[in-house]
Design a protein around this motif. Structure first.
Motif, PDB file in Angstrom:
ATOM      1  N   ASN A   1      50.669  32.248  39.191  1.00  0.00           N
ATOM      2  CA  ASN A   1      49.678  33.595  38.879  1.00  0.00           C
ATOM      3  C   ASN A   1      49.954  34.568  38.005  1.00  0.00           C
ATOM      4  O   ASN A   1      49.146  34.835  37.169  1.00  0.00           O
ATOM      5  CB  ASN A   1      49.221  33.861  40.291  1.00  0.00           C
ATOM      6  CG  ASN A   1      48.540  33.322  41.330  1.00  0.00           C
ATOM      7  OD1 ASN A   1      48.123  32.227  40.874  1.00  0.00           O
ATOM      8  ND2 ASN A   1      48.574  33.458  42.428  1.00  0.00           N
ATOM      9  N   LEU A   2      51.416  34.888  37.878  1.00  0.00           N
ATOM     10  CA  LEU A   2      51.792  35.842  36.828  1.00  0.00           C
ATOM     11  C   LEU A   2      51.641  35.335  35.573  1.00  0.00           C
ATOM     12  O   LEU A   2      51.417  35.797  34.530  1.00  0.00           O
ATOM     13  CB  LEU A   2      53.188  36.447  37.444  1.00  0.00           C
ATOM     14  CG  LEU A   2      53.803  37.265  36.228  1.00  0.00           C
ATOM     15  CD1 LEU A   2      52.806  38.759  36.349  1.00  0.00           C
ATOM     16  CD2 LEU A   2      55.032  37.711  36.677  1.00  0.00           C
ATOM     17  N   VAL A   3      52.071  34.001  35.366  1.00  0.00           N
ATOM     18  CA  VAL A   3      52.057  33.460  34.214  1.00  0.00           C
ATOM     19  C   VAL A   3      50.596  33.349  33.453  1.00  0.00           C
ATOM     20  O   VAL A   3      50.247  33.674  32.413  1.00  0.00           O
ATOM     21  CB  VAL A   3      52.867  32.117  34.279  1.00  0.00           C
ATOM     22  CG1 VAL A   3      52.539  31.310  32.841  1.00  0.00           C
ATOM     23  CG2 VAL A   3      54.108  32.103  34.539  1.00  0.00           C
ATOM     24  N   MET A   4      49.860  32.860  34.475  1.00  0.00           N
ATOM     25  CA  MET A   4      48.349  32.883  33.901  1.00  0.00           C
ATOM     26  C   MET A   4      47.797  34.145  33.718  1.00  0.00           C
ATOM     27  O   MET A   4      47.239  34.210  32.745  1.00  0.00           O
ATOM     28  CB  MET A   4      47.514  32.000  35.118  1.00  0.00           C
ATOM     29  CG  MET A   4      47.744  30.536  35.378  1.00  0.00           C
ATOM     30  SD  MET A   4      47.916  29.666  34.019  1.00  0.00           S
ATOM     31  CE  MET A   4      49.278  28.436  34.172  1.00  0.00           C
ATOM     32  N   LYS A   5      47.941  34.965  34.487  1.00  0.00           N
ATOM     33  CA  LYS A   5      47.349  36.301  34.308  1.00  0.00           C
ATOM     34  C   LYS A   5      47.926  37.300  33.019  1.00  0.00           C
ATOM     35  O   LYS A   5      47.221  37.642  32.429  1.00  0.00           O
ATOM     36  CB  LYS A   5      47.661  37.471  35.575  1.00  0.00           C
ATOM     37  CG  LYS A   5      47.294  38.616  35.321  1.00  0.00           C
ATOM     38  CD  LYS A   5      47.530  39.508  36.627  1.00  0.00           C
ATOM     39  CE  LYS A   5      47.073  41.171  36.334  1.00  0.00           C
ATOM     40  NZ  LYS A   5      48.262  41.876  36.543  1.00  0.00           N
ATOM     41  N   THR A   6      49.130  36.831  32.720  1.00  0.00           N
ATOM     42  CA  THR A   6      50.154  37.415  31.830  1.00  0.00           C
ATOM     43  C   THR A   6      49.441  36.726  30.632  1.00  0.00           C
ATOM     44  O   THR A   6      48.941  37.555  29.405  1.00  0.00           O
ATOM     45  CB  THR A   6      51.383  37.326  31.483  1.00  0.00           C
ATOM     46  OG1 THR A   6      51.978  37.999  32.852  1.00  0.00           O
ATOM     47  CG2 THR A   6      52.117  37.831  30.358  1.00  0.00           C
ATOM     48  N   ALA A   7      49.224  35.506  30.421  1.00  0.00           N
ATOM     49  CA  ALA A   7      48.463  34.833  29.349  1.00  0.00           C
ATOM     50  C   ALA A   7      47.323  35.428  29.038  1.00  0.00           C
ATOM     51  O   ALA A   7      46.764  35.596  27.794  1.00  0.00           O
ATOM     52  CB  ALA A   7      48.541  33.293  29.534  1.00  0.00           C
ATOM     53  N   ARG A   8      46.374  35.459  29.983  1.00  0.00           N
ATOM     54  CA  ARG A   8      45.123  36.006  29.644  1.00  0.00           C
ATOM     55  C   ARG A   8      44.954  37.380  29.218  1.00  0.00           C
ATOM     56  O   ARG A   8      44.404  37.676  28.177  1.00  0.00           O
ATOM     57  CB  ARG A   8      44.396  35.957  31.041  1.00  0.00           C
ATOM     58  CG  ARG A   8      43.559  34.757  31.516  1.00  0.00           C
ATOM     59  CD  ARG A   8      42.621  35.034  32.686  1.00  0.00           C
ATOM     60  NE  ARG A   8      43.097  35.759  33.767  1.00  0.00           N
ATOM     61  CZ  ARG A   8      43.779  35.126  34.851  1.00  0.00           C
ATOM     62  NH1 ARG A   8      44.032  33.987  34.750  1.00  0.00           N
ATOM     63  NH2 ARG A   8      44.117  35.967  35.676  1.00  0.00           N
ATOM     64  N   GLU A   9      45.914  38.179  29.563  1.00  0.00           N
ATOM     65  CA  GLU A   9      46.093  39.668  29.203  1.00  0.00           C
ATOM     66  C   GLU A   9      46.555  39.538  27.710  1.00  0.00           C
ATOM     67  O   GLU A   9      45.990  40.487  26.735  1.00  0.00           O
ATOM     68  CB  GLU A   9      47.173  40.563  30.011  1.00  0.00           C
ATOM     69  CG  GLU A   9      46.777  40.676  31.251  1.00  0.00           C
ATOM     70  CD  GLU A   9      47.750  41.549  32.106  1.00  0.00           C
ATOM     71  OE1 GLU A   9      48.980  41.494  31.644  1.00  0.00           O
ATOM     72  OE2 GLU A   9      47.333  41.531  33.134  1.00  0.00           O
ATOM     73  N   ASP A  10      47.639  38.626  27.463  1.00  0.00           N
ATOM     74  CA  ASP A  10      48.083  38.513  25.919  1.00  0.00           C
ATOM     75  C   ASP A  10      47.011  37.988  25.026  1.00  0.00           C
ATOM     76  O   ASP A  10      47.025  38.373  23.777  1.00  0.00           O
ATOM     77  CB  ASP A  10      49.345  37.621  26.000  1.00  0.00           C
ATOM     78  CG  ASP A  10      50.557  37.913  26.565  1.00  0.00           C
ATOM     79  OD1 ASP A  10      50.551  39.447  26.784  1.00  0.00           O
ATOM     80  OD2 ASP A  10      51.577  37.414  26.833  1.00  0.00           O
ATOM     81  N   GLY A  11      46.064  37.359  25.474  1.00  0.00           N
ATOM     82  CA  GLY A  11      44.798  36.917  24.549  1.00  0.00           C
ATOM     83  C   GLY A  11      45.103  35.444  24.127  1.00  0.00           C
ATOM     84  O   GLY A  11      46.396  34.654  24.235  1.00  0.00           O
TER      85      GLY A  11
END
Length: 112
Positions: free
Chosen positions: A49-59
């Protein structure tokens, strides 16, 4: 993908960290910059979940590098994560894990 549980001892007392590092490279100077870092020691689903959330935030203009563990299970897990990242518009890259964690981190450490 293990939550610290010191009361259990052994490998549960002090498990390895998952580190997510956002870096940038400046071609003109050859400098690397660490823009952000997130760390977690928890169960696989929460780390995912952290990987997916961070990827969304990074763009969508940021590449997400995923380590692929050896064997068929490692390939399956990496491909599943790759598919999730693609579906949310990210650019995943799968890198096969090396023999040791130190060897896997070697390119990043050299850049630092």
């Amino acid at each position: 993908a293990t939550k610290p549980e010191p009361e259990k001892g052994g490998r549960y007392a002090d498990p390895d960290w998952t580190r997510l590092t956002k870096c940038s490279y400046e071609r003109d100077t050859g400098n690397f910059y660490i823009l952000d870092m997130k760390s977690m020691r928890d169960r696989a689903a929460l780390v995912d979940n952290l990987v997916m959330k961070t990827a969304r935030e990074d763009g969508s203009d940021v590449y997400t590098v995923l380590a692929q563990d050896a064997g068929a299970a490692g390939k399956e897990v990496a491909e599943a994560k790759r598919s999730k990242l693609l579906s949310q518009g990210n650019k995943p890259i799968i890198v096969k894990a090396r023999k040791s964690k130190l060897q896997s981190a070697e390119n990043f450490l050299i850049a630092c």
